[in-house]
Each structure stands twice: as C-alpha cells, then as structure tokens.
Design an enzyme around this catalytic site. Sequence first.
Site, PDB file in Angstrom:
ATOM      1  N   HIS A 187     -94.466  14.668  79.836  1.00  0.00           N
ATOM      2  CA  HIS A 187     -95.177  13.589  79.149  1.00  0.00           C
ATOM      3  C   HIS A 187     -96.480  14.105  78.546  1.00  0.00           C
ATOM      4  O   HIS A 187     -97.359  14.551  79.267  1.00  0.00           O
ATOM      5  CB  HIS A 187     -95.454  12.432  80.115  1.00  0.00           C
ATOM      6  N   LYS A 224    -102.841  11.638  91.965  1.00  0.00           N
ATOM      7  CA  LYS A 224    -103.431  12.889  92.439  1.00  0.00           C
ATOM      8  C   LYS A 224    -102.994  13.330  93.838  1.00  0.00           C
ATOM      9  O   LYS A 224    -103.176  14.499  94.200  1.00  0.00           O
ATOM     10  CB  LYS A 224    -104.966  12.775  92.442  1.00  0.00           C
ATOM     11  N   PRO A 247    -103.393   5.564  94.509  1.00  0.00           N
ATOM     12  CA  PRO A 247    -102.383   6.251  93.702  1.00  0.00           C
ATOM     13  C   PRO A 247    -102.587   6.212  92.186  1.00  0.00           C
ATOM     14  O   PRO A 247    -101.913   6.948  91.468  1.00  0.00           O
ATOM     15  CB  PRO A 247    -101.074   5.536  94.078  1.00  0.00           C
ATOM     16  N   TYR A 306    -100.431   1.968  82.302  1.00  0.00           N
ATOM     17  CA  TYR A 306    -101.330   1.395  83.309  1.00  0.00           C
ATOM     18  C   TYR A 306    -101.928   0.146  82.683  1.00  0.00           C
ATOM     19  O   TYR A 306    -102.608   0.241  81.658  1.00  0.00           O
ATOM     20  CB  TYR A 306    -102.452   2.381  83.664  1.00  0.00           C
ATOM     21  N   TYR A 335    -106.700  13.726  84.311  1.00  0.00           N
ATOM     22  CA  TYR A 335    -105.315  13.282  84.525  1.00  0.00           C
ATOM     23  C   TYR A 335    -104.353  14.463  84.532  1.00  0.00           C
ATOM     24  O   TYR A 335    -103.461  14.529  85.383  1.00  0.00           O
ATOM     25  CB  TYR A 335    -104.919  12.267  83.440  1.00  0.00           C
TER      26      TYR A 335
HETATM   27  P1  RFL Z   1     -96.727  13.276 103.931  1.00  0.00           P
HETATM   28  O1  RFL Z   1     -95.830  13.176 102.727  1.00  0.00           O
HETATM   29  O2  RFL Z   1     -97.239  12.027 104.518  1.00  0.00           O
HETATM   30  O3  RFL Z   1     -95.927  14.097 105.028  1.00  0.00           O
HETATM   31  C1  RFL Z   1     -96.371  14.207 106.360  1.00  0.00           C
HETATM   32  C2  RFL Z   1     -95.180  14.508 107.240  1.00  0.00           C
HETATM   33  O4  RFL Z   1     -95.622  14.663 108.584  1.00  0.00           O
HETATM   34  C3  RFL Z   1     -94.752  13.942 109.466  1.00  0.00           C
HETATM   35  N1  RFL Z   1     -95.492  13.582 110.674  1.00  0.00           N
HETATM   36  C4  RFL Z   1     -95.351  14.232 111.863  1.00  0.00           C
HETATM   37  N2  RFL Z   1     -94.593  15.277 112.219  1.00  0.00           N
HETATM   38  C5  RFL Z   1     -94.676  15.695 113.517  1.00  0.00           C
HETATM   39  N3  RFL Z   1     -95.484  15.111 114.448  1.00  0.00           N
HETATM   40  C6  RFL Z   1     -96.269  14.057 114.129  1.00  0.00           C
HETATM   41  N4  RFL Z   1     -97.047  13.486 115.034  1.00  0.00           N
HETATM   42  C7  RFL Z   1     -96.223  13.579 112.780  1.00  0.00           C
HETATM   43  N5  RFL Z   1     -96.866  12.589 112.127  1.00  0.00           N
HETATM   44  C8  RFL Z   1     -96.410  12.607 110.856  1.00  0.00           C
HETATM   45  C9  RFL Z   1     -94.337  12.734 108.630  1.00  0.00           C
HETATM   46  O5  RFL Z   1     -93.134  12.155 109.120  1.00  0.00           O
HETATM   47  C10 RFL Z   1     -94.174  13.364 107.254  1.00  0.00           C
HETATM   48  O6  RFL Z   1     -92.870  13.865 107.048  1.00  0.00           O
HETATM   49  O7  RFL Z   1     -98.002  14.201 103.626  1.00  0.00           O
HETATM   50  P2  RFL Z   1     -98.131  15.490 102.689  1.00  0.00           P
HETATM   51  O8  RFL Z   1     -96.991  16.451 102.942  1.00  0.00           O
HETATM   52  O9  RFL Z   1     -99.516  15.967 102.815  1.00  0.00           O
HETATM   53  O10 RFL Z   1     -97.869  14.949 101.196  1.00  0.00           O
HETATM   54  C11 RFL Z   1     -98.771  14.051 100.587  1.00  0.00           C
HETATM   55  C12 RFL Z   1     -98.033  13.148  99.563  1.00  0.00           C
HETATM   56  O11 RFL Z   1     -96.902  12.596 100.192  1.00  0.00           O
HETATM   57  C13 RFL Z   1     -98.940  12.038  99.019  1.00  0.00           C
HETATM   58  O12 RFL Z   1    -100.215  12.541  98.721  1.00  0.00           O
HETATM   59  C14 RFL Z   1     -98.377  11.387  97.720  1.00  0.00           C
HETATM   60  O13 RFL Z   1     -97.169  10.733  97.974  1.00  0.00           O
HETATM   61  C15 RFL Z   1     -99.376  10.391  97.130  1.00  0.00           C
HETATM   62  N6  RFL Z   1     -98.865   9.693  95.944  1.00  0.00           N
HETATM   63  C16 RFL Z   1     -98.874  10.305  94.699  1.00  0.00           C
HETATM   64  N7  RFL Z   1     -99.323  11.568  94.569  1.00  0.00           N
HETATM   65  C17 RFL Z   1     -99.269  12.197  93.336  1.00  0.00           C
HETATM   66  O14 RFL Z   1     -99.691  13.369  93.240  1.00  0.00           O
HETATM   67  N8  RFL Z   1     -98.760  11.580  92.210  1.00  0.00           N
HETATM   68  C18 RFL Z   1     -98.287  10.306  92.262  1.00  0.00           C
HETATM   69  O15 RFL Z   1     -97.791   9.812  91.256  1.00  0.00           O
HETATM   70  C19 RFL Z   1     -98.369   9.603  93.533  1.00  0.00           C
HETATM   71  N9  RFL Z   1     -97.918   8.339  93.650  1.00  0.00           N
HETATM   72  C20 RFL Z   1     -98.360   8.385  96.058  1.00  0.00           C
HETATM   73  C21 RFL Z   1     -97.896   7.727  94.874  1.00  0.00           C
HETATM   74  C22 RFL Z   1     -98.291   7.725  97.288  1.00  0.00           C
HETATM   75  C23 RFL Z   1     -97.803   6.445  97.371  1.00  0.00           C
HETATM   76  N10 RFL Z   1     -97.741   5.841  98.658  1.00  0.00           N
HETATM   77  C24 RFL Z   1     -96.563   5.264  99.176  1.00  0.00           C
HETATM   78  C25 RFL Z   1     -98.825   6.038  99.556  1.00  0.00           C
HETATM   79  C26 RFL Z   1     -97.404   6.442  94.930  1.00  0.00           C
HETATM   80  C27 RFL Z   1     -97.380   5.778  96.175  1.00  0.00           C
HETATM   81  C28 RFL Z   1     -96.875   4.358  96.168  1.00  0.00           C
HETATM   82  C1  PHB Z   2     -95.083   6.830  90.348  1.00  0.00           C
HETATM   83  O1  PHB Z   2     -94.224   7.054  89.475  1.00  0.00           O
HETATM   84  O2  PHB Z   2     -94.773   6.551  91.507  1.00  0.00           O
HETATM   85  C2  PHB Z   2     -96.514   6.899  89.973  1.00  0.00           C
HETATM   86  C3  PHB Z   2     -96.866   7.410  88.740  1.00  0.00           C
HETATM   87  C4  PHB Z   2     -98.200   7.467  88.385  1.00  0.00           C
HETATM   88  C5  PHB Z   2     -99.160   7.008  89.259  1.00  0.00           C
HETATM   89  C6  PHB Z   2     -98.807   6.524  90.509  1.00  0.00           C
HETATM   90  C7  PHB Z   2     -97.472   6.463  90.868  1.00  0.00           C
HETATM   91  O3  PHB Z   2    -100.452   7.048  88.881  1.00  0.00           O
END
Ligand code: RFL
Ligand code: PHB
Length: 398
Positions: free
Chosen positions: A73, A297, A293, A201, A384
Amino acid sequence: MARTQVAIIGAGPSGLLLSQLLDLHGIDNVVLERQSRDYVEGRIRAGVLEQGTVDLLIEANVGERLLRERLVHDGFALAFADRTFRIDLKALTGGAVSVYGQTEVTKDLMEARVAAGAKLLFEAGDVSIEGFERDHPAVRYTHEGRTYELSCDFVAGCDGYHGIARRSVPAAAMQTYERVYPFGWLGILADVPPASHELIYSNHARGFAMCSMRSLTRSRYYLQCGLDEKLEAWPDARFWDELRLRLPADVAAALVAGPSIEKSIAPLRSFVVEPLRFGQLFLVGDAAHIVPPAGAKGLNLAAADVRLLFQALVERYRTGRTALLDRYSERCLRRIWMAERFSWWFTSITHKFSDDAFAQRMQLAELEYLTGSTAALTSLAENYVGLPFEGPPGMSSS
Ligand code: RFL
Ligand code: PHB
C-alpha cells in the site's frame, strides 16, 4: 536438568521470530508457550507491516509467502467531515507498507520452526523464572502434569502484556508508564471484498471507524466502542449498519456486508516499562510495551526489539562481548517512545473522546491543518511507514 542457551517465553510473533533468527545463527533456544498451537495460530491481530519488519522476516527466511501474497500500500485515507483525504506515503516518504496479517506471519514462522525441528513446547503451564539476576538462570514449567526445569544463559520474555516475565521483576526495579483510553475497538473479519483498495481511518461524531483488509477477498473492520460493550450486543447486522453511518457516503455505498468469521473487542492502552533488561532477563514486544492500534505499530515495534536482541546475542556468542546486550534497553526504548508518541497522537486525532465541543473543534482544526500542510503530512507519513530502526531521524545511534 535440561540446558539451553536462550529460554524464550511465549510463541507469539516476538518469540517465534527470535527463535528462528537465533537458530539460523546456531544459537540453541527453547520456546515455552502457554497456549496450544491452534490457539496461537488462530489469533487475529495486526495487519500492517513496515518495510523494516518485512526485511527482518526475509532475513529470517520466512519472507517467501509474504512477498508473494502481501498487498503493498502506497497510501491510506483519512476521513472526516464527510470527506476523504488520501495520504500519499510514496510521494511523501518514498516508502510504503505491506498488508499481511499477523496470523499469516505467525503461521509462516511456526512452519519454519517446526520444519527446523525447533524445541517448541505448547501448553507449558506455570512458567516461572528463577535467579535471572545471576548467571545461568533457570525456567521452571509444567507439562502434562510433570514439572521441568531448564537451565539457560539468558531468558527472553516474549510473553505479551499479560505474561509472567515482566511480573517476575520486583516492582521497585522498574518504572511503568501507562494510559488507558476510555474506549475499545470492536473488530470484525469477513470474507467480503474491501470497501476501498486502501485502508481508511475515519473520524466521525458517532466514534472512530476503520476499514482494513487481509486480502482482496477478506476485510477487517473496526468500530470504536464503549469499554463495557458486550459482543452479544453486536450481531453482524448492527455492526454493518453502524459502520456505514461512520464512513463517508461514497465508501458506505461501496461497503459489502457479509457474515463475520471473527468478532472481538480489544481495550486500548499505551504502556511502557523501563528498563527492558533485568540481569539475564530481557523483555521483548508486548511484554514491555503496548500502543493503541491506530498507528499499526505494535507488531512492528516487537520486530524491532527482536532485531536488536538477536544482534546482541549473536555478538555475545561470537565474540564474548556484551556491549550490545548492555545497550539493548536504551536502544529499544528510543524507538519505543517515538512509536508511543505517534500512536497516542494518531489515536487522539481520530477517536471521539467526549462530547466536549471545544475538543471536537480542536480535532477538526488539527485534521484540517494536517491535510493542508505538506510538512504535517510528511511527519504523519514518515511515522506511518516506520522510523529508521536505529531511532528517530536526526538522533545519533551511537
Ligand atoms: P503476543 O502476540 O501477545 O504473544 C505473547 C505470547 O506469549 C504467550 N504467553 C505465555 N507463554 C508462556 N507462559 C506464560 N505465562 C505466558 N503468558 C503469555 C501468549 O499465549 C502468546 O502466544 O506478543 P508479541 O509476540 O510481543 O507480539 C505483539 C503483537 O501481537 C502485538 O503488538 C500486535 O498484535 C499489535 N497490533 C498491531 N500491531 C501492528 O504492528 N500493526 C497492526 O496493524 C496492529 N493491529 C494489534 C492490531 C493488536 C490488536 N489487539 C487485539 C490488541 C490490532 C488489534 C485489534
Ligand atoms: C488491521 O488490519 O488489523 C489494522 C490495520 C491498521 C491499523 C490497525 C489494525 O492501524
């Protein structure tokens, strides 16, 4: 007692990517994950990857499907006051972002780890870290009713915001910074073509809405919602109706509704812990920091931490030097705070915080200024697409 060089807690993107990179450099590691493999692979989260993250995944030998299937994109849209304004990332920065789901990144990493015969243990219970302040800490855990102990040189806490790694450190040894937002995001995933070919957005009087996607046939949409909202109160039809109301008329008209294949509510938070290192324990990714989110990032910041920790561990095992390990915390935190600032600011201009008329006019003025000023647009765009790995522009990385 079993032994490894690096014990990694958590098999999210941080833990799996670190494990994969260390393995490629001959550094022995064990990953302990609390959940099952199916559960980890089924989580729907991030969708946007910065180029630096893509480069790191390629370096980790998991870039093949990503490069084939990602959507590049060059821009995205900001909608407000029933207008849509395109942010031309390419023209403003020369860069672009990749749309490729975190679910797919996790699957690619998981496959690569399993194919390489990784020591990757799912459903590890009661994980605890013993003696991280001295050399050769140990990690204790249970599996299928038995207790095990793993001795190691270093522990990587990749266990997310709710994990145990950060909580193993005495509160007095760390400083935490936190902001909890007065709303959450209600997300829906559906096998329908996206309403627009780029992300949107939308700032709206009824609350923020966004249009994202996972592919040309799978859409991801979000609505700002109250913190006490229940999923049961949001049948699909209500979600689509509300989304149409919060989008500019032409986008709403193009929206294709369909049955949801996933629906969830996530609270929004900004959070940072300092430092990221406690003796031989290193915090990585969401275990150390959370961003709301809207800036996309979270996953990208996690990848940036992994990159620095992996480089530092390679230096340590190749040369015995610990200079990079000693600077891990400081190097990561510089970038973390830049991403915290951007995510907080982007949330503040796109979401509805209150019915306060002055605050709403300030938001509108900010959006009008932003979309009318190349300087302001460039600032938005460079954040971004992702700041350089070594910190914000103009800051020395020494
Ligand atoms: P995770 O993915 O939370 O993984 C942690 C893992 O540790 C396990 N765990 C344990 N294991 C053993 N013993 C324990 N006591 C434990 N406790 C926990 C868990 O089961 C899990 O498997 O952390 P990690 O690896 O640091 O990754 C971080 C990312 O997942 C997170 O930052 C992103 O998902 C955030 N995020 C986004 N980031 C982006 O860069 N671009 C995006 O577009 C974006 N969109 C989002 C998002 C997060 C969202 N939510 C649901 C919070 C959109 C959403 C809606
Ligand atoms: C997503 O596709 O889940 C998404 C994309 C951009 C954002 C947050 C979430 O800023």
